[in-house]
Design a protein around this motif. Structure first.
Motif, PDB file in Angstrom:
ATOM      1  N   LYS A 139      -6.625  19.919 -15.446  1.00 48.84           N
ATOM      2  CA  LYS A 139      -7.102  19.218 -16.635  1.00 48.84           C
ATOM      3  C   LYS A 139      -6.202  18.054 -17.015  1.00 48.84           C
ATOM      4  O   LYS A 139      -6.674  16.967 -17.352  1.00 48.84           O
ATOM      5  CB  LYS A 139      -7.205  20.201 -17.801  1.00 48.84           C
ATOM      6  CG  LYS A 139      -7.733  19.589 -19.082  1.00 48.84           C
ATOM      7  CD  LYS A 139      -7.870  20.643 -20.166  1.00 48.84           C
ATOM      8  CE  LYS A 139      -8.402  20.057 -21.456  1.00 48.84           C
ATOM      9  NZ  LYS A 139      -8.524  21.065 -22.520  1.00 48.84           N
TER      10      LYS A 139
ATOM     11  N   ASN B 287     -11.380  26.505 -24.989  1.00 48.11           N
ATOM     12  CA  ASN B 287     -10.932  25.636 -23.902  1.00 48.11           C
ATOM     13  C   ASN B 287      -9.489  25.892 -23.501  1.00 48.11           C
ATOM     14  O   ASN B 287      -8.912  25.131 -22.720  1.00 48.11           O
ATOM     15  CB  ASN B 287     -11.094  24.163 -24.295  1.00 48.11           C
ATOM     16  CG  ASN B 287     -12.538  23.741 -24.391  1.00 48.11           C
ATOM     17  OD1 ASN B 287     -13.403  24.349 -23.763  1.00 48.11           O
ATOM     18  ND2 ASN B 287     -12.825  22.723 -25.182  1.00 48.11           N
TER      19      ASN B 287
ATOM     20  N   LYS C 264     -13.592  25.728 -30.531  1.00 54.67           N
ATOM     21  CA  LYS C 264     -13.742  24.977 -29.286  1.00 54.67           C
ATOM     22  C   LYS C 264     -12.395  24.805 -28.600  1.00 54.67           C
ATOM     23  O   LYS C 264     -12.283  24.947 -27.377  1.00 54.67           O
ATOM     24  CB  LYS C 264     -14.368  23.611 -29.581  1.00 54.67           C
ATOM     25  CG  LYS C 264     -14.694  22.815 -28.322  1.00 54.67           C
ATOM     26  CD  LYS C 264     -15.422  21.536 -28.675  1.00 54.67           C
ATOM     27  CE  LYS C 264     -15.777  20.754 -27.396  1.00 54.67           C
ATOM     28  NZ  LYS C 264     -16.477  19.489 -27.713  1.00 54.67           N
TER      29      LYS C 264
END
Length: 501
Positions: A229, A322, A318
């Motif tokens: 990421k 994540n 969220k």
């Protein structure tokens, strides 16, 4: 696979680096048909490790998807017209993937049903489905025979000594795994879930001591995903990225155009209009800023804090889903350090008052826990008996018994107490754990919740501490360590009223 015997299933498990499961599968006589009929609950009973559960379910799902894809392929081959040999003969995946130009622009000889000289749109749709199926199947082929990369000499030495690597060595291992996985990602930016599972499973099969607290699989997988990421391959020149930038704009509220758009002829160049910043994003920033400022005050407007925490829960969930670092979450939402807000968050997610439930649990079960033979000679129980002789007040005696019952819970279920509470010692684990000092001294006792070896919140007593521990696992979506699973499962069954304990 439906016709496999038990031996064939066991051979298949060994080929997928799941040899540890063979004895249990033999004992339960899991044939091919039974394997495909397994559901989540059955897998949890058959397989102990969460990592193995994830890999097994993923393999079964992939097989069923491929089977359905092959069935649709067979159907397409039977229904396609004989005039198009590419569909009938089943063109190879490489031929399908290397087909030049969009499929919709290809022309074929005229068929009896189409007088304009173009292929029937239904056949085009079938070819497009076949193309996507072969592309998806090709990306998964490497995982079935994945082998770990050749680590450098210093990493090999650490691994050969079977020592848990320190932080810098962990980063080096993740770097080499990420570099090795990147070789297989032909045109893709990230691995898929199965590829992450296979790589981490191969690492822990080769070096079992890396599976710390039975939770190593999830920790290594999260580190790998974070590596992809935050340290991605350059994607600025990727054709699809440039096309999307041209179509949708570079970023929200900006007008930067890509070179892809600038190199187009004037008559077809796409104009990107400047868009205002979305109101929702700016409103969220206002709420987050207010919460951070309010947290620094000594006198806080708790009613307004509740309102703004309710409004911002979606962005918080969220971030947590994540797997954002906990430090970043607490930096934006520092009120999660307050036990009251931690319990409020738990209530928003589950509609349960965790503190009230915890008080009831300790009041009901404390006497039963202290009377068990398994805790009779425990140091905490001995310490309790010594302190009970010094006091006669009913409230103090009740407080001491509830504190002892709370700290003795892991002993009752045969779990590792160091993953539950560190009593008069330093916290050494990264999962949520309690730090307790002088538990039976009413004037100097201290309770604190630690996550990632850092103090998250100061707590008033054992009931608040126990409630905060259970809430932290749910609020921050942290997997429960295997060696403390039975204790937390018992508490959750009472909190959620799932079953009779």
């Amino acid at each position: 696979m439906e016709n496999w015997s038990v031996d064939q299933v066991c051979n298949w498990l060994r080929q997928r680096n799941l040899g540890e499961l063979v004895p249990k599968f033999r004992e339960e006589e899991v044939s091919g048909a039974a394997l495909l009929a397994l559901n989540d609950r059955m897998v949890q009973q058959l397989v102990k490790k969460i990592g193995h559960q994830a890999v097994l379910m993923d393999l079964i799902n992939k097989y069923q998807q491929q089977k359905s894809g092959l069935e649709s392929l067979t159907y397409c081959c039977k229904t396609a017209s004989p005039e198009f040999p590419e569909v009938i003969s089943g063109a190879t995946d490489r031929q399908m993937l290397n087909a030049s130009g969009p499929v919709e622009q290809k022309k074929y000889p005229c068929s009896t049903e189409n007088e304009e000289g173009l292929i029937d749109h239904r056949v085009l749709k079938q070819k497009k489905n076949l193309k996507s199926f072969f592309a998806r199947y090709k990306t998964l082929q490497w995982t079935s025979s994945y082998a770990l990369p050749d680590f450098p000499y210093d990493v090999k030495c650490i691994l050969a000594e079977k020592k848990c690597p320190d932080h810098s060595m962990r980063i080096r291992i993740i770097e080499f795994l990420q570099a090795d996985m990147t070789k297989y990602l032909e045109g893709s930016l990230y691995p898929n879930s199965q590829q992450y599972n296979i790589v981490v499973n191969a690492l822990l099969q080769a070096y079992p001591f890396l599976d710390e607290d039975g939770n190593g699989f999830l920790l290594w997988k999260r580190a790998l995903k974070d590596r992809f990421k935050y340290v991605r391959r350059p994607i600025e020149d990727d054709e699809q990225v440039l096309r999307n930038k041209c179509k949708f704009g570079h970023r929200r509220g900006q007008t930067r155009k890509s070179s892809f758009a600038e190199n187009k002829p004037d008559d077809v160049q796409v104009q990107v209009e400047e868009k205002p910043v979305h109101l929702e994003g700016s409103a969220m920033d206002v709420h987050i800023k207010w919460l951070k400022e309010e947290y620094m005050k000594t006198q806080r407007n708790w009613k307004e804090v509740d309102n703004r925490m309710n409004v911002t829960i979606e962005i918080r969930r969220k971030m947590i889903s994540n797997k954002a670092p906990l430090k970043d979450i607490l930096r934006l939402f520092p009120f999660l350090r307050c036990p009251y807000q931690l319990f409020r968050e738990f209530q928003l997610l589950t509609h349960m008052d965790i503190y009230k439930k915890t008080v009831e649990i300790l009041e009901i079960y404390s006497e039963n826990i202290l009377s068990l033979y398994v805790v009779r000679n425990n140091p905490i129980n001995i310490m309790l008996q010594e302190n009970l002789k010094r006091h006669t007040e009913e409230d103090i005696l009740k407080y001491m018994k509830m504190t002892a019952a709370c700290l003795l819970l892991p002993e009752v279920f045969g779990d590792d107490s160091s993953l539950f509470a560190a009593v008069n010692e330093e916290v050494k684990v990264v999962t949520p754990v309690l730090e307790v000092k002088n538990p039976f001294n009413v004037n100097s006792c201290e309770f604190a919740l630690y996550v990632g070896r850092e103090e998250l919140a100061q707590l008033d007593d054992c009931t608040m501490a126990l409630a905060a521990l259970v809430a932290a696992f749910h609020v921050f979506d942290i997997p429960c360590p295997k060696r403390i699973h039975r204790t937390l499962n018992f508490l959750e069954s009472l909190v959620f009223e799932v079953r009779s304990p």
